[in-house]
Design a protein around this motif. Structure first.
Motif, PDB file in Angstrom:
ATOM      1  N   ASP A 197      45.321  46.685  54.339  1.00 21.99           N
ATOM      2  CA  ASP A 197      44.776  48.168  53.593  1.00 21.99           C
ATOM      3  C   ASP A 197      43.788  47.716  53.346  1.00 21.99           C
ATOM      4  O   ASP A 197      43.373  47.364  52.168  1.00 21.99           O
ATOM      5  N   LEU A 198      42.197  48.540  53.771  1.00 22.16           N
ATOM      6  CA  LEU A 198      41.506  48.126  53.215  1.00 22.16           C
ATOM      7  C   LEU A 198      40.380  49.873  52.428  1.00 22.16           C
ATOM      8  O   LEU A 198      39.028  49.607  52.051  1.00 22.16           O
ATOM      9  N   SER A 199      40.956  49.971  52.326  1.00 23.03           N
ATOM     10  CA  SER A 199      40.923  51.563  51.288  1.00 23.03           C
ATOM     11  C   SER A 199      40.194  51.250  50.019  1.00 23.03           C
ATOM     12  O   SER A 199      40.882  50.239  49.505  1.00 23.03           O
ATOM     13  N   GLY A 224      45.965  46.398  43.582  1.00 29.28           N
ATOM     14  CA  GLY A 224      47.081  46.625  44.500  1.00 29.28           C
ATOM     15  C   GLY A 224      47.131  44.693  45.918  1.00 29.28           C
ATOM     16  O   GLY A 224      46.524  44.716  46.224  1.00 29.28           O
ATOM     17  N   VAL A 225      48.223  45.089  46.684  1.00 26.82           N
ATOM     18  CA  VAL A 225      48.061  44.439  47.690  1.00 26.82           C
ATOM     19  C   VAL A 225      47.942  44.553  48.850  1.00 26.82           C
ATOM     20  O   VAL A 225      47.863  45.675  49.063  1.00 26.82           O
ATOM     21  N   ARG A 226      46.841  44.186  49.266  1.00 30.07           N
ATOM     22  CA  ARG A 226      46.119  44.530  50.403  1.00 30.07           C
ATOM     23  C   ARG A 226      46.554  43.528  52.323  1.00 30.07           C
ATOM     24  O   ARG A 226      46.555  44.346  53.038  1.00 30.07           O
ATOM     25  N   VAL A 227      47.105  43.084  52.073  1.00 33.74           N
ATOM     26  CA  VAL A 227      48.227  42.450  53.156  1.00 33.74           C
ATOM     27  C   VAL A 227      49.087  42.687  53.315  1.00 33.74           C
ATOM     28  O   VAL A 227      50.174  43.702  52.953  1.00 33.74           O
ATOM     29  N   MET A 248      42.308  40.274  50.006  1.00 41.63           N
ATOM     30  CA  MET A 248      40.944  40.901  49.254  1.00 41.63           C
ATOM     31  C   MET A 248      41.293  41.237  48.267  1.00 41.63           C
ATOM     32  O   MET A 248      40.275  41.455  46.991  1.00 41.63           O
ATOM     33  N   THR A 249      42.341  41.298  47.459  1.00 42.28           N
ATOM     34  CA  THR A 249      42.544  41.272  45.443  1.00 42.28           C
ATOM     35  C   THR A 249      43.334  40.360  45.224  1.00 42.28           C
ATOM     36  O   THR A 249      44.221  39.873  45.971  1.00 42.28           O
ATOM     37  N   LEU A 250      43.456  40.281  44.340  1.00 41.12           N
ATOM     38  CA  LEU A 250      44.584  39.096  43.289  1.00 41.12           C
ATOM     39  C   LEU A 250      45.355  39.558  42.974  1.00 41.12           C
ATOM     40  O   LEU A 250      46.597  38.855  43.113  1.00 41.12           O
ATOM     41  N   ALA A 251      46.226  40.456  43.711  1.00 45.82           N
ATOM     42  CA  ALA A 251      47.594  40.696  43.711  1.00 45.82           C
ATOM     43  C   ALA A 251      48.130  39.939  45.208  1.00 45.82           C
ATOM     44  O   ALA A 251      48.959  40.337  45.601  1.00 45.82           O
ATOM     45  N   ASP A 252      46.600  39.859  46.457  1.00 46.82           N
ATOM     46  CA  ASP A 252      46.984  39.491  47.322  1.00 46.82           C
ATOM     47  C   ASP A 252      47.384  37.649  47.427  1.00 46.82           C
ATOM     48  O   ASP A 252      48.811  37.449  47.706  1.00 46.82           O
ATOM     49  N   THR A 253      46.714  37.767  46.452  1.00 44.89           N
ATOM     50  CA  THR A 253      46.847  36.357  45.986  1.00 44.89           C
ATOM     51  C   THR A 253      47.680  35.933  45.721  1.00 44.89           C
ATOM     52  O   THR A 253      48.587  34.546  45.694  1.00 44.89           O
ATOM     53  N   VAL A 254      48.373  36.607  44.509  1.00 48.10           N
ATOM     54  CA  VAL A 254      50.320  36.462  44.314  1.00 48.10           C
ATOM     55  C   VAL A 254      50.571  36.188  44.616  1.00 48.10           C
ATOM     56  O   VAL A 254      52.065  36.071  44.960  1.00 48.10           O
ATOM     57  N   GLU A 255      51.256  37.206  45.337  1.00 43.13           N
ATOM     58  CA  GLU A 255      52.033  37.543  46.729  1.00 43.13           C
ATOM     59  C   GLU A 255      51.844  35.736  48.125  1.00 43.13           C
ATOM     60  O   GLU A 255      52.839  35.607  48.087  1.00 43.13           O
ATOM     61  N   PHE A 256      50.893  35.857  47.508  1.00 41.76           N
ATOM     62  CA  PHE A 256      50.147  34.396  49.103  1.00 41.76           C
ATOM     63  C   PHE A 256      51.414  33.073  48.828  1.00 41.76           C
ATOM     64  O   PHE A 256      51.700  32.292  48.707  1.00 41.76           O
ATOM     65  N   PHE A 257      50.611  33.131  47.134  1.00 40.72           N
ATOM     66  CA  PHE A 257      51.317  31.462  46.477  1.00 40.72           C
ATOM     67  C   PHE A 257      52.984  32.087  46.010  1.00 40.72           C
ATOM     68  O   PHE A 257      53.585  31.179  45.696  1.00 40.72           O
ATOM     69  N   ASN A 258      53.216  33.431  45.140  1.00 42.75           N
ATOM     70  CA  ASN A 258      54.448  33.663  45.112  1.00 42.75           C
ATOM     71  C   ASN A 258      55.508  32.657  46.622  1.00 42.75           C
ATOM     72  O   ASN A 258      56.258  32.051  46.505  1.00 42.75           O
ATOM     73  N   ALA A 268      51.647  41.192  35.615  1.00 41.44           N
ATOM     74  CA  ALA A 268      51.748  40.533  34.741  1.00 41.44           C
ATOM     75  C   ALA A 268      50.335  39.673  34.774  1.00 41.44           C
ATOM     76  O   ALA A 268      49.501  39.045  34.320  1.00 41.44           O
ATOM     77  N   LEU A 269      51.229  38.621  35.382  1.00 41.38           N
ATOM     78  CA  LEU A 269      49.703  37.464  36.255  1.00 41.38           C
ATOM     79  C   LEU A 269      48.717  37.860  36.765  1.00 41.38           C
ATOM     80  O   LEU A 269      47.860  37.227  36.142  1.00 41.38           O
ATOM     81  N   VAL A 270      48.419  39.433  37.783  1.00 42.18           N
ATOM     82  CA  VAL A 270      47.862  39.660  37.830  1.00 42.18           C
ATOM     83  C   VAL A 270      46.452  40.259  36.595  1.00 42.18           C
ATOM     84  O   VAL A 270      45.252  40.118  36.467  1.00 42.18           O
ATOM     85  N   ALA A 271      47.279  40.957  35.726  1.00 45.13           N
ATOM     86  CA  ALA A 271      47.044  41.430  34.332  1.00 45.13           C
ATOM     87  C   ALA A 271      46.179  39.984  33.798  1.00 45.13           C
ATOM     88  O   ALA A 271      45.099  39.872  32.926  1.00 45.13           O
ATOM     89  N   TYR A 272      46.756  39.153  34.384  1.00 44.44           N
ATOM     90  CA  TYR A 272      45.691  37.631  33.183  1.00 44.44           C
ATOM     91  C   TYR A 272      45.253  37.595  33.511  1.00 44.44           C
ATOM     92  O   TYR A 272      43.725  36.996  32.862  1.00 44.44           O
ATOM     93  N   MET A 273      44.768  37.553  34.947  1.00 49.78           N
ATOM     94  CA  MET A 273      43.764  36.686  36.186  1.00 49.78           C
ATOM     95  C   MET A 273      42.906  37.267  35.562  1.00 49.78           C
ATOM     96  O   MET A 273      41.100  37.644  35.363  1.00 49.78           O
ATOM     97  N   LEU A 274      43.034  38.995  35.455  1.00 48.51           N
ATOM     98  CA  LEU A 274      41.863  39.560  34.950  1.00 48.51           C
ATOM     99  C   LEU A 274      41.473  39.328  33.623  1.00 48.51           C
ATOM    100  O   LEU A 274      40.073  40.119  32.547  1.00 48.51           O
ATOM    101  N   THR A 275      41.438  38.901  32.834  1.00 46.24           N
ATOM    102  CA  THR A 275      41.076  39.035  31.929  1.00 46.24           C
ATOM    103  C   THR A 275      40.448  37.290  31.571  1.00 46.24           C
ATOM    104  O   THR A 275      39.658  37.164  30.391  1.00 46.24           O
ATOM    105  N   LEU A 276      40.340  36.484  32.584  1.00 48.11           N
ATOM    106  CA  LEU A 276      39.680  35.151  32.954  1.00 48.11           C
ATOM    107  C   LEU A 276      38.267  35.454  33.425  1.00 48.11           C
ATOM    108  O   LEU A 276      37.256  34.490  33.060  1.00 48.11           O
TER     109      LEU A 276
END
Length: 465
Positions: free
Chosen positions: A68-70, A89-92, A433-443, A457-465
């Motif tokens: 989803d490229l929106s 959001g998850v784009r995959v 495409m997004t940090l949410a995608d990376t979380v689903e990938f590694f999960n 929560a993991l996405v929210a944390y990475m946004l602080t880095l």
């Protein structure tokens, strides 16, 4: 010949038969060296321009099938320059009938046997895999054209991702030597035309000379004076900072110089040079042990697709180790990460500044999510090692996507997560495409079985880095 090599040859043959590859392109794709052109530039350009709409439509379809490229930004969350929103959001896209929780409950073998791995988790092909080469986003092409009069536009392909899924442009520049100055870019892109005025009085003479070299265009495979180029006019080439805009990234992509045959070379997303002072290995596959080694060797790898024989006839650049390479490294080594005001001196969240969700994300990062096993906070969220995720457990090796043959990724270096919100797309080839995608990938890949609240929560944390 291996089954994968045979697949590559068949792919090349079918492309040639259907007119999708010019006769001067590097075929067959199982060679070590790139063959010389077999057609005049005028004929190659005519064929490439005729094929370009088909090439781009095919890549557009692959991307839309996978993602989803929106444009869906996270409300109120901007990249470090304060101008571009971070995407939400998850784009995959999932296979029909699957949910993320259902998929994570399946074994790698079941996912492989039933072909259930989301296609967005597979290696992402170059927009024109058989030809490859550097491809720049429109913003970089336009700015370099206006400021320097150089044309980075290829006649055979265009950049393939939408602007909302690329880094802020131009990105800010932060210096370890002057943290009190904040962004020293003045909101502009550093080029060979403006660098001296912008950096005079801020950097040392050695660093200034290194910066000049990093901004000087040198010959490159697709941007050069010879007849196998992919630009209309003869070109001076490209500069290091054409891809690493303001020492960050503009999402320009290439192909790894470290793999053959051509059909198996993976797409290589430009990485940020921020925090290079703490990195002990360089290159996603090569594991070069100093930035000096990397800077010197890159002239024969990324610039010429790893083919030093091909480089010679185009005007090879051999930077002097003492008087040039060392100065380039000195400049690269003062590029800092963006500010992270919620982190303490040990890169841990300050409870007085972080939200409850962010603190929960840090707990997941350090524990159940297993992120900190490679992205060590005290080591700038990396470990200076290479790791093999063995993603091929989840898919059948040898399948092709737009002429790219999927082989195992093998060991890839751990990239830093400092300032990660500024660096989409993610993974070494930009497949996420997004940090949410990376979380689903590694999960899925690590089998961590995170719940929805833990993922958010993991996405929210990475946004602080």
């Amino acid at each position: 010949m291996s089954p994968i090599a045979k697949t590559a040859l068949l792919t090349a043959a079918s492309l040639s038969a259907f007119g999708l590859v010019a006769a001067s392109d590097p075929l067959p794709p199982d060679l070590t060296y790139r063959p010389l052109p077999s057609m005049p530039l005028s004929a190659v350009r005519e064929a490439d321009e005729a094929q370009k709409p088909t090439v781009m439509e095919r890549q557009r379809k692959l991307l839309n099938d996978r993602y989803d490229l929106s444009d869906r930004p996270i409300p109120g969350v901007l990249m470090s320059g304060g101008r571009k929103p971070v995407q939400d959001g998850v784009r995959v896209k999932l296979p029909a009938g699957e949910t993320w929780d259902d998929l994570a409950a399946k074994s790698p073998q079941e996912i492989r046997d039933k072909d259930l791995l989301p296609k967005g988790f597979m290696p992402l092909p170059h927009v024109k895999q058989a030809t490859g080469g550097q491809v720049f986003p429109e913003e970089e092409i336009g700015e370099i054209g206006r400021d320097e009069g150089r044309d980075l536009r290829r006649f055979d392909v265009d950049f393939d991702l939408p602007d909302n899924l690329t880094p802020e442009f131009p990105p800010p520049i932060f210096l370890t030597t002057h943290p009190e100055l904040g962004d020293v870019s003045r909101g502009d892109l550093l080029t060979i035309r403006n660098f001296y005025e912008y950096m005079n009085g801020i950097v040392t003479p050695v660093q200034m000379e290194g910066l000049r070299l990093l901004l000087t265009p040198f010959p490159q495979e697709e941007f050069n004076q010879t007849e196998d180029r992919k630009v209309a006019q003869q070109s001076l080439g490209v500069a290091c900072l054409d891809c690493h805009s303001n020492f960050h990234t503009n999402a320009a992509f290439h192909q790894t110089p470290d793999v053959r045959p051509q059909a198996e070379r993976f797409r290589l997303d430009t990485v940020s040079l921020r925090g290079l002072f703490n990195q002990q290995i360089h290159g996603s596959k090569r594991s070069l042990r100093s930035v000096e080694d990397f800077t010197q060797f890159e002239q024969r790898t990324a610039y010429f697709n790893g083919d030093h024989v091909s480089a010679t006839r185009k005007g090879v650049n051999l930077p002097d180790r003492t008087n040039q390479v060392a100065m380039m490294a000195q400049m690269q080594n003062i590029i800092d990460f963006p500010p992270a005001p919620k982190l303490d001196p040990f890169n841990r969240l300050d409870p007085a500044k972080a939200s409850e969700q962010e603190l929960k994300g840090e707990q997941v990062f350090m524990g159940k999510g297993r992120c900190a096993e490679c992205h060590v906070p005290s080591l700038s969220f990396m470990d200076n090692n290479m790791h093999d995720l063995k993603l091929e457990r989840f898919y059948k090796v040898g399948q092709t996507s737009n002429d790219m043959v999927a082989i195992p990724d093998g060991p890839i270096k751990t990239f830093t997560l400092r300032g990660i919100k500024d660096s989409p797309p993610y993974l070494h080839d930009g497949r996420l495409m997004t940090l949410a995608d990376t979380v689903e990938f590694f999960n899925l890949v690590l089998g961590t079985k995170l719940g929805r609240d833990e993922k958010d929560a993991l996405v929210a944390y990475m946004l602080t880095l």
